[in-house]
Design an enzyme around this catalytic site. Structure first.
Site, mmCIF file in Angstrom:
data_model
loop_
_atom_site.group_PDB
_atom_site.id
_atom_site.type_symbol
_atom_site.label_atom_id
_atom_site.label_comp_id
_atom_site.label_asym_id
_atom_site.label_seq_id
_atom_site.Cartn_x
_atom_site.Cartn_y
_atom_site.Cartn_z
ATOM 1 N N GLU A 137 0.829 -1.192 0.000
ATOM 2 C CA GLU A 137 0.000 0.000 0.000
ATOM 3 C C GLU A 137 0.871 1.252 0.000
ATOM 4 O O GLU A 137 1.939 1.282 0.606
ATOM 5 C CB GLU A 137 -0.921 0.000 1.222
ATOM 6 C CG GLU A 137 -1.969 -1.107 1.124
ATOM 7 C CD GLU A 137 -2.978 -1.082 2.250
ATOM 8 O OE1 GLU A 137 -4.139 -1.391 1.971
ATOM 9 O OE2 GLU A 137 -2.619 -0.760 3.396
ATOM 10 N N CYS A 166 3.211 8.729 0.954
ATOM 11 C CA CYS A 166 3.742 7.838 1.991
ATOM 12 C C CYS A 166 4.012 6.492 1.320
ATOM 13 O O CYS A 166 3.097 5.828 0.846
ATOM 14 C CB CYS A 166 2.716 7.712 3.120
ATOM 15 S SG CYS A 166 3.261 6.620 4.435
ATOM 16 N N CYS A 222 6.871 -6.163 7.582
ATOM 17 C CA CYS A 222 7.951 -5.536 8.349
ATOM 18 C C CYS A 222 8.399 -6.509 9.427
ATOM 19 O O CYS A 222 7.585 -7.232 9.997
ATOM 20 C CB CYS A 222 7.447 -4.249 9.001
ATOM 21 S SG CYS A 222 8.736 -3.314 9.871
ATOM 22 N N CYS A 234 6.674 -3.839 15.994
ATOM 23 C CA CYS A 234 6.316 -2.876 17.043
ATOM 24 C C CYS A 234 4.919 -3.222 17.561
ATOM 25 O O CYS A 234 4.027 -3.583 16.791
ATOM 26 C CB CYS A 234 6.371 -1.446 16.490
ATOM 27 S SG CYS A 234 8.047 -1.006 15.972
ATOM 28 N N CYS A 254 1.651 -1.624 15.970
ATOM 29 C CA CYS A 254 1.586 -1.428 14.515
ATOM 30 C C CYS A 254 1.024 -2.658 13.818
ATOM 31 O O CYS A 254 1.515 -3.770 14.022
ATOM 32 C CB CYS A 254 2.985 -1.111 13.975
ATOM 33 S SG CYS A 254 3.010 -0.861 12.190
ATOM 34 N N CYS A 286 -1.233 6.024 10.045
ATOM 35 C CA CYS A 286 0.023 5.409 10.493
ATOM 36 C C CYS A 286 -0.244 4.073 11.172
ATOM 37 O O CYS A 286 -1.096 3.970 12.042
ATOM 38 C CB CYS A 286 0.713 6.292 11.517
ATOM 39 S SG CYS A 286 1.126 7.897 10.902
HETATM 40 N N1 SAH Z 1 9.498 1.468 10.149
HETATM 41 C C1 SAH Z 1 9.569 2.894 10.127
HETATM 42 C C2 SAH Z 1 8.524 3.572 9.259
HETATM 43 C C3 SAH Z 1 7.077 3.077 9.289
HETATM 44 S S1 SAH Z 1 5.870 3.634 10.364
HETATM 45 C C4 SAH Z 1 9.493 3.441 11.525
HETATM 46 O O1 SAH Z 1 9.256 2.688 12.450
HETATM 47 O O2 SAH Z 1 9.747 4.632 11.713
HETATM 48 C C5 SAH Z 1 5.713 5.352 10.452
HETATM 49 C C6 SAH Z 1 5.306 5.797 11.868
HETATM 50 O O3 SAH Z 1 3.991 5.346 12.243
HETATM 51 C C7 SAH Z 1 6.258 5.232 12.901
HETATM 52 O O4 SAH Z 1 6.647 6.223 13.776
HETATM 53 C C8 SAH Z 1 5.379 4.200 13.584
HETATM 54 O O5 SAH Z 1 5.835 3.912 14.868
HETATM 55 C C9 SAH Z 1 4.032 4.878 13.569
HETATM 56 N N2 SAH Z 1 2.921 3.960 13.888
HETATM 57 C C10 SAH Z 1 2.894 2.614 13.743
HETATM 58 N N3 SAH Z 1 1.715 2.118 14.177
HETATM 59 C C11 SAH Z 1 0.975 3.165 14.603
HETATM 60 C C12 SAH Z 1 -0.344 3.293 15.126
HETATM 61 N N4 SAH Z 1 -1.146 2.233 15.298
HETATM 62 N N5 SAH Z 1 -0.773 4.521 15.445
HETATM 63 C C13 SAH Z 1 0.013 5.615 15.243
HETATM 64 N N6 SAH Z 1 1.250 5.553 14.736
HETATM 65 C C14 SAH Z 1 1.734 4.340 14.413
#
Ligand code: SAH
Length: 364
Positions: A95, A108, A115, A119, A122, A338
């Site tokens: 996406e 984006c 990934c 996290c 996420c 995000c």
């Molecule tokens: N892997 C990279 C880029 C992808 S995510 C990174 O970790 O920076 C881009 C941003 O969205 C990151 O800061 C991530 O932590 C955040 N993110 C992930 N899941 C989220 C969620 N459920 N709500 C808000 N932000 C989120």
């Protein structure tokens, strides 16, 4: 009949294309012309590349191809954000998201299918890593979005904040940046590109030496190792202090700052003492803090804090002299916000299956 393998121009940065052309008896400077057709005019059919000789057009038609991700679905949010589902040559899907008026136009872009970082908040992390994207697939998302949105000639920004951890796919991500910034490619200024990372230390050190330097965003999310280790598993390898030290060493242009992203999770990392610790941690770092109130989803065991809690947290940081912004959530109604990018039809991880069982709205 023998099958010849075609050279995929979309995977070649300029020197490699020059080499491929000269190997076939053509002049190197045609690489620039081909780049302009591909990236600046969106033309992949050699027959339409009218400033090339007939002979070169025939060579291109016979020996070259330009793979482009296929646009299979697009979905528009009430706020104008638009999510694009793209299919790659092997059937995998990714996406990409268009975010208008930020105030600029922003794409984006994904760097991996899935990934590996896992996290805790996420959804993409729940897929696990399926595979790295190639440079051509990373830039291909931009080619497809520019066309689909009729944005040829319009300036845009890129954030590498889609699916994947860009520094975990270092070489292809850097190659993509070289194509995006090539004067005959998309001719982007690196200042319009932001690379967001959990902070893989070795790759951060490599990035510090790159000739093309995007803006840097670090997904910090917590001020202590105990808290961060629960949210960002890689923190067990590279701790908070290591990341901050690497950021202090990072070569920044005048007036440039590193963005620290901080997902706010109710009752977990949004307390006043967390804000005070964060302010202390970032003292002496050329930083700005981007607070991201959690985009909640089924299968994600956290809650979004109240607006009051977000304001209080931001206020404590601002009082201590930090630059703070709160990221407005965009495209939540189409699950383009995000951490909400996740696609069906891949090998599903147990977490992903759980998420879809809990709420089938989660899967696109
Ligand atoms: N892997 C990279 C880029 C992808 S995510 C990174 O970790 O920076 C881009 C941003 O969205 C990151 O800061 C991530 O932590 C955040 N993110 C992930 N899941 C989220 C969620 N459920 N709500 C808000 N932000 C989120």
């Amino acid at each position: 009949m023998t099958t010849r393998s075609l050279v995929d121009v979309s995977e070649l940065e300029r020197p490699a294309l020059e080499t491929a052309l000269t190997a076939l008896g053509h002049r190197a400077f045609h690489a620039g012309q081909i780049f302009r057709w591909l990236y600046q005019r969106g033309v992949t059919d050699p027959a339409q590349m009218t400033d090339l000789s007939r002979e070169l057009r025939t060579t291109l038609a016979d020996d070259f191809t330009a793979a482009t991700p296929a646009l299979v679905h697009r979905e528009k949010s009430i706020d104008g954000t638009e999510k694009f589902l793209l299919r790659l040559h092997d059937g995998r899907t990714i996406e990409s998201v268009f975010i208008p008026d930020t105030p600029g136009m922003t794409f984006c872009i994904s760097t991996q299918v899935g990934c590996a970082m896992a996290c805790a908040f996420c959804l993409t992390g729940k897929m696990g890593l399926v595979r790295n994207l190639t440079a051509g697939e990373i830039v291909g998302q931009v080619r497809v979005l520019v066309d689909a949105l009729s944005m040829r000639g319009t300036a845009f920004n890129i954030v590498l904040m889609g699916m994947g951890e860009p520094l975990h796919n270092y070489d292809e991500t850097m190659k993509a940046l070289r194509i995006l910034t090539d004067k005959d490619g998309f001719a982007m200024s690196p200042k319009r590109i932001t690379l967001s990372t959990v902070g893989l230390l070795r790759e951060l050190e490599r990035l510090a030496k790159e000739p093309i330097m995007p803006n840097l965003a670090i997904s910090l999310h917590a001020p202590t190792d105990a808290q961060r280790g629960e949210l960002v598993p890689i923190n067990k390898k590279y701790g908070v202090a290591d990341i901050i030290a690497a950021c202090k060493r990072f070569p920044l242009k005048k007036r440039a700052r590193i963005t620290f992203e901080y997902v706010l999770l109710a009752g977990v990392n949004d307390r006043p003492e967390d804000a005070r610790r964060l302010a202390k941690l970032l003292a002496g770092v050329k930083s700005k803090v981007n607070l991201i109130p959690l985009n909640a989803a089924a299968g994600i065991p956290f809650e979004r804090p109240s607006d009051e809690a977000v304001d209080r947290f931001a206020g404590i940081l601002a009082d201590r002299g930090l630059l703070v912004s709160v990221r407005k959530s965009r495209g939540r109604d189409i699950r383009a916000a995000c951490g909400q990018l996740i696609v069906e039809g891949q090998k599903r991880s147990p977490g992903q299956k759980l998420a879809s069982r809990l709420d089938n709205r989660v899967i696109g």
